[in-house]
Design an enzyme around this catalytic site. Structure first.
Site, PDB file in Angstrom:
ATOM      1  CG  ASP A  87      -4.678 -14.941  81.971  1.00  0.00           C
ATOM      2  OD1 ASP A  87      -5.860 -14.626  81.780  1.00  0.00           O
ATOM      3  OD2 ASP A  87      -3.845 -15.093  81.044  1.00  0.00           O
ATOM      4  CG  HIS A 201      -9.081 -13.654  77.324  1.00  0.00           C
ATOM      5  ND1 HIS A 201      -8.188 -14.303  78.147  1.00  0.00           N
ATOM      6  CD2 HIS A 201     -10.028 -13.131  78.131  1.00  0.00           C
ATOM      7  CE1 HIS A 201      -8.595 -14.178  79.396  1.00  0.00           C
ATOM      8  NE2 HIS A 201      -9.715 -13.473  79.416  1.00  0.00           N
TER       9      HIS A 201
HETATM   10  O1  G3H Z   1      -5.124 -14.545  78.798  1.00  0.00           O
HETATM   11  C1  G3H Z   1      -4.181 -14.037  78.183  1.00  0.00           C
HETATM   12  C2  G3H Z   1      -4.364 -13.323  76.928  1.00  0.00           C
HETATM   13  O2  G3H Z   1      -5.615 -13.623  76.398  1.00  0.00           O
HETATM   14  C3  G3H Z   1      -3.198 -13.486  76.007  1.00  0.00           C
HETATM   15  O3  G3H Z   1      -3.500 -13.266  74.661  1.00  0.00           O
HETATM   16  O4  G3H Z   1      -1.883 -14.573  73.300  1.00  0.00           O
HETATM   17  O5  G3H Z   1      -2.994 -12.551  72.391  1.00  0.00           O
HETATM   18  O6  G3H Z   1      -1.279 -12.317  74.144  1.00  0.00           O
HETATM   19  P1  G3H Z   1      -2.340 -13.177  73.604  1.00  0.00           P
HETATM   20 ZN    ZN Z   2      -6.615 -15.446  77.539  1.00  0.00          ZN
END
Ligand code: G3H
Ligand code: ZN
Length: 273
Positions: A87, A201
């Site tokens: 990620d 995201h």
């Molecule tokens: O890349 C990870 C996600 O975009 C996390 O998003 O902070 O809403 O869980 P979040």
């Molecule tokens: Zn993210």
């Protein structure tokens, strides 16, 4: 899933994103990963396990993460397709380390560079990932409540041949301080123009109605990390409050895992059957 030699096989994102929307649940430790895998196996749903560079460092490195995931799949007899995805990989080197360690998918996040530079870096990662039969996600625009330019989105997809694109559509990471202003029309337009799986995201703390609308608008992957972190901490804090003298880590951490399972179950429940 196993290959012809009986070894555990992770899958890449290409095929599973074609047929349905899949959640990316980020992992932060062993118990957390185990909880997600047990729950998706129970639900018979594919899953993308996302590991950020910081989480990988925290867990001991790329190989550790890869081995944890593969070993859990084997020992727990997980039967659903599992993707192990880097990620927000910050550079080619991080993506290379992940691929060498057995990750089946990487995100190259060069979104803070100019479009041209982003395309150049992303192209190199796509070339590299092909050697590992791994999938590549790229980001365009900033995930801070801003909105991606449609032509830029088309350009990066066309020139790099990525497998998934994370556009900025009003979404943000972490906790939404104000009501999110998601641009569903923009999602539809980007989808129509690029015809590539789209990633959202900042999927945490969005009401189910918004998540459902995102799926309807053409989002194929929704990333969740913060919701899991909050749930994990809540479970453990609650347990410790009424079990102040407990010191067995297995007992202390178990309520965290139970909370993780609830989030995984509730999120997956919003997907169309
Ligand atoms: O890349 C990870 C996600 O975009 C996390 O998003 O902070 O809403 O869980 P979040
Ligand atoms: Zn993210």
């Amino acid at each position: 899933m196993y290959n012809e030699n009986g070894d555990v096989m992770l899958v890449n994102m290409k095929d599973i994103l074609k047929s349905k929307t899949v959640f990316q649940f980020n992992i932060n430790n062993l118990e957390w990963t185990k909880a997600i895998l047990e729950e998706v196996n129970e639900l018979k749903e594919p899953v993308i396990l996302g590991a950020s560079e910081n989480a990988i460092k925290y867990m001991g490195g790329y190989k550790v993460v890869s081995q944890i995931v593969k070993s859990l799949i084997e020992e727990l007899e997980i039967k659903v397709p599992v993707v192990l995805h880097l990620d927000h990989g910050k550079n080619i080197e991080s993506c290379k380390k992940a691929l060498e360690a057995g990750f089946t998918s990487v995100m190259i996040d060069a979104s803070n560079y100019s479009l041209e530079e982003n395309i150049k870096i992303t192209k190199q990662v796509v070339e590299l990932a092909q050697k590992y039969n791994a999938s590549v996600e790229a980001e365009i625009g900033s995930i801070n409540g801003s909105y991606t330019n449609i032509n830029d989105a088309f350009k990066i997809v066309w020139e790099t041949k990525i497998d998934a694109l994370a556009p900025a559509v009003g979404n943000i990471h972490g906790i939404y301080k104000k009501k999110p202003k998601i641009n569903y029309e923009l999602i539809k337009e980007i989808k129509n123009k690029t015809n590539v799986p789209l990633v959202l995201h900042g999927g945490s703390n969005l009401p189910d109605e918004i998540l459902k609308q995102l799926v309807e608008s053409g989002i194929n992957k929704i990333n969740i990390n913060t919701d899991l972190q909050i749930a994990w901490a809540r479970g453990i804090k609650k347990y410790l409050k009424s079990n102040k003298k407990e010191y067995d880590p297995r007992k202390i951490l178990e309520p965290g895992s139970e909370e993780i399972k609830k989030i995984v179950k509730n999120k997956i429940a919003i997907l169309p059957k």
